[in-house]
Design an enzyme around this catalytic site. Structure first.
Site, PDB file in Angstrom:
ATOM      1  N   ALA A   1       0.839  -1.211   0.000  1.00 40.11           N
ATOM      2  CA  ALA A   1       0.000   0.000   0.000  1.00 40.11           C
ATOM      3  C   ALA A   1       0.871   1.256   0.000  1.00 40.11           C
ATOM      4  O   ALA A   1       0.675   2.162  -0.820  1.00 40.11           O
ATOM      5  CB  ALA A   1      -0.932  -0.003   1.215  1.00 40.11           C
TER       6      ALA A   1
ATOM      7  N   ASN B   1       4.330  -7.132   6.195  1.00 41.11           N
ATOM      8  CA  ASN B   1       3.466  -8.287   5.944  1.00 41.11           C
ATOM      9  C   ASN B   1       3.253  -8.510   4.457  1.00 41.11           C
ATOM     10  O   ASN B   1       3.021  -9.636   4.016  1.00 41.11           O
ATOM     11  CB  ASN B   1       2.123  -8.111   6.650  1.00 41.11           C
ATOM     12  CG  ASN B   1       2.194  -8.522   8.112  1.00 41.11           C
ATOM     13  OD1 ASN B   1       3.214  -9.037   8.570  1.00 41.11           O
ATOM     14  ND2 ASN B   1       1.132  -8.297   8.848  1.00 41.11           N
ATOM     15  N   SER B   2       3.340  -7.424   3.665  1.00 39.36           N
ATOM     16  CA  SER B   2       3.198  -7.569   2.210  1.00 39.36           C
ATOM     17  C   SER B   2       4.278  -8.495   1.655  1.00 39.36           C
ATOM     18  O   SER B   2       4.011  -9.340   0.793  1.00 39.36           O
ATOM     19  CB  SER B   2       3.330  -6.205   1.525  1.00 39.36           C
ATOM     20  OG  SER B   2       2.257  -5.366   1.840  1.00 39.36           O
TER      21      SER B   2
ATOM     22  N   ALA C   1       3.455 -12.078   2.171  1.00 34.40           N
ATOM     23  CA  ALA C   1       2.213 -12.599   1.576  1.00 34.40           C
ATOM     24  C   ALA C   1       2.539 -13.667   0.534  1.00 34.40           C
ATOM     25  O   ALA C   1       3.247 -13.405  -0.433  1.00 34.40           O
ATOM     26  CB  ALA C   1       1.424 -11.457   0.943  1.00 34.40           C
TER      27      ALA C   1
ATOM     28  N   ALA D   1       0.159 -16.125  -1.092  1.00 36.66           N
ATOM     29  CA  ALA D   1      -0.759 -16.573  -2.137  1.00 36.66           C
ATOM     30  C   ALA D   1      -0.790 -15.619  -3.329  1.00 36.66           C
ATOM     31  O   ALA D   1       0.033 -15.719  -4.222  1.00 36.66           O
ATOM     32  CB  ALA D   1      -2.140 -16.785  -1.553  1.00 36.66           C
TER      33      ALA D   1
ATOM     34  N   ARG E   1     -12.033 -18.926   5.773  1.00 36.18           N
ATOM     35  CA  ARG E   1     -11.037 -19.139   6.824  1.00 36.18           C
ATOM     36  C   ARG E   1     -11.629 -19.259   8.218  1.00 36.18           C
ATOM     37  O   ARG E   1     -11.142 -20.035   9.034  1.00 36.18           O
ATOM     38  CB  ARG E   1     -10.022 -17.991   6.798  1.00 36.18           C
ATOM     39  CG  ARG E   1      -9.147 -18.056   5.569  1.00 36.18           C
ATOM     40  CD  ARG E   1      -8.302 -16.820   5.423  1.00 36.18           C
ATOM     41  NE  ARG E   1      -7.420 -16.991   4.271  1.00 36.18           N
ATOM     42  CZ  ARG E   1      -6.581 -16.064   3.851  1.00 36.18           C
ATOM     43  NH1 ARG E   1      -6.521 -14.911   4.468  1.00 36.18           N
ATOM     44  NH2 ARG E   1      -5.806 -16.285   2.814  1.00 36.18           N
TER      45      ARG E   1
ATOM     46  N   LEU F   1      -4.237  -7.701  -0.788  1.00 34.80           N
ATOM     47  CA  LEU F   1      -3.253  -7.021  -1.638  1.00 34.80           C
ATOM     48  C   LEU F   1      -3.954  -6.208  -2.730  1.00 34.80           C
ATOM     49  O   LEU F   1      -3.436  -5.177  -3.161  1.00 34.80           O
ATOM     50  CB  LEU F   1      -2.273  -8.026  -2.252  1.00 34.80           C
ATOM     51  CG  LEU F   1      -1.372  -8.773  -1.255  1.00 34.80           C
ATOM     52  CD1 LEU F   1      -0.298  -9.573  -1.980  1.00 34.80           C
ATOM     53  CD2 LEU F   1      -0.719  -7.843  -0.233  1.00 34.80           C
TER      54      LEU F   1
END
Length: 465
Positions: free
Chosen positions: A11, A37-38, A41, A43, A249, A347
């Site tokens: 972001a 955290n990006s 990531a 997936a 989830r 994302l």
């Protein structure tokens, strides 16, 4: 005009590029992309751009996962800009390898790169931002500089940096829970700081627990949903399957948690997946370090705090009620995710909010006159681990009035940064006020969704639901 962006995940980097391209002087402050955290990531990114898919199908999947309290205007706004975000990445030279289906999606719209998508996207964005002359400051923003509900910049380790506009892109608060695969620095410090300075939070009770965390010898890691999408099965130590692996989830996490409460161990059996090492290199590497070979061995798993739907309340244009202060990505909340984030929408939100906030700032052209330096408080972190233990035990996967009230009582005695305590109190109070189960928020004393609670919560020091 000087723009300060806090956070060097997707972001923050996206907004930095979009603003630099418009000729703004941009400073991006963060601990380094590898600690975002990006970057972690695994997936992918959900884009509704393939033939056979539609905006409407993606919108409906998002609202269904969010259990109908999403802000529908925001959902349409973000998803309709998915093709722009997709083109933005392609224009920077990014190449996706595949598109996959993940839990909650009705179409294979999750675009991935070797199941370490965040790492590749983050590195490319950082490279492009540097080429555009974005000024990178390695450090920690410990406070927002706000006076009379107007932002004047930030304090980095006590030093005042003045900006005409300040963008918070510092992530969520999953690091305030004992077990998380994300960055432990994501404690929601600036969410708490913004709260204290006049920017309310929204939907703090909605915390997503990823079903398949791996608590290993070298830390906590995430085993992506894509592994289940590729055919891995969840089984108990007795070899029994107990849940649809591709359910959302919240459902899968609770199902695992219940098995564990009964004293059973839960494993992910990925032995049927061909070429596991090539498809999931990151996961393969940390498992092999711990002596697990996923082609032969079952993987022990446990739910962990993963993503926080709540954050600083913003409008459609990512503005907060504090003038010249904006929030994007996981640090913000405008109702896109509702009660539960649809896989790989995070994302997408980072990209869209980064591009959108640049348009907002370019349109509004905020200015800060010279001002006497706003107050700096210099709070000490205190006993953050006690807060993590408290939220894990009292506001975790399964909640009740009893555990939440006990948590609020214990919170008073913990000596920690008042901003972190404020976020923790917001989670507990709003979880207590929401007397129903919806999405990621599950109350064993109110196990059903209730129409009277089909609305968001806001927290400004007191829960407003």
């Amino acid at each position: 005009m000087k723009i300060g962006i806090v956070g060097d995940g997707i972001a923050g980097l996206t907004s930095a590029i979009a603003l630099a391209k418009r000729g703004f002087e941009v400073t991006l402050i963060g601990p380094g992309i590898r600690r975002s955290n990006s970057y972690l990531a695994q997936a992918g990114i959900a884009f509704p751009v393939l033939e056979g898919d539609s905006l409407e199908a993606h919108v409906l999947d998002t609202i269904k996962a969010g259990k109908y309290i999403n802000d529908r205007e925001v959902v349409w706004n973000v998803i309709s800009k998915g093709s722009e975000a997709y083109d933005f990445l392609l224009s920077l030279g990014l190449k996706f390898e595949a598109s996959e289906t993940e839990g909650g999606h009705s179409f294979g719209r999750v675009f991935t790169i070797r199941n370490e998508t965040g790492k590749h996207v983050t590195k490319l964005l950082q490279l492009r931002a540097r080429e555009l002359g974005v000024n990178f400051v390695r450090g920690k923003v410990d406070e927002l500089a706000v006076k009379h509900r107007k932002a004047y910049g930030v304090f980095v380790e006590g030093e005042f940096l003045r900006f005409d506009a300040t963008v918070i892109a510092s992530g969520g608060f999953s690091g305030l829970f004992k077990f998380t695969a994300g960055s432990p620095e994501n404690t929601g410090l600036l969410i708490g700081d913004a709260l204290m300075k006049g920017a309310p939070a929204r939907d703090l009770e909605f915390v997503q627990f990823h079903p398949t965390g791996y608590i290993g010898k070298n830390g906590v890691f995430l085993i992506s949903e894509a592994v289940r999408g590729a055919g891995a099965k969840l089984v108990t130590d007795e070899g029994e399957r107990f849940v649809n692996e591709l359910a959302t989830r919240d459902i899968v996490a609770r199902a695992i948690y219940r098995q564990m409460q009964e004293g059973k161990k839960v494993f992910l059996d990925a032995t049927g997946i061909e070429n596991f090492k090539r498809r999931f290199p990151q996961i393969y590497a940390f498992l092999r370090k711990d002596g697990i070979d996923p082609s032969k061995d079952s993987i022990p798993v446990s739910p962990i705090a993963h993503y926080t739907m709540g954050g600083i309340a913003v409008d459609l244009w990512y503005r907060t009620p504090v003038r010249n202060l904006y929030a994007i990505g996981e640090a913000s909340c405008n109702g896109f995710h509702g009660a539960n984030r649809l896989a790989s929408n995070s994302l997408l939100e980072c990209l869209v909010s980064g591009l959108e906030v640049a348009r907002t700032i370019a349109r509004e052209r905020p200015r800060c006159r010279e001002v006497k330096e706003p107050a700096y408080h210099g709070y000490e972190p205190g006993d953050v681990d006690a807060l993590r233990e408290l939220l894990w035990s009292h506001a975790g996967i399964i909640r009740s009035a009893k555990t939440l009230r006990e948590g609020l009582k214990k919170l008073e005695d913990i000596e920690a940064d008042p901003r972190l305590k404020l976020v923790a109190r917001g989670v507990l109070e709003c979880a207590l006020a929401r007397e129903e189960s919806r999405g990621s928020h599950y109350r064993e004393d109110f196990p059903a969704m209730r129409k009277t609670f089909e609305r968001p919560s806001f927290f400004d020091g007191k829960c407003r639901l």
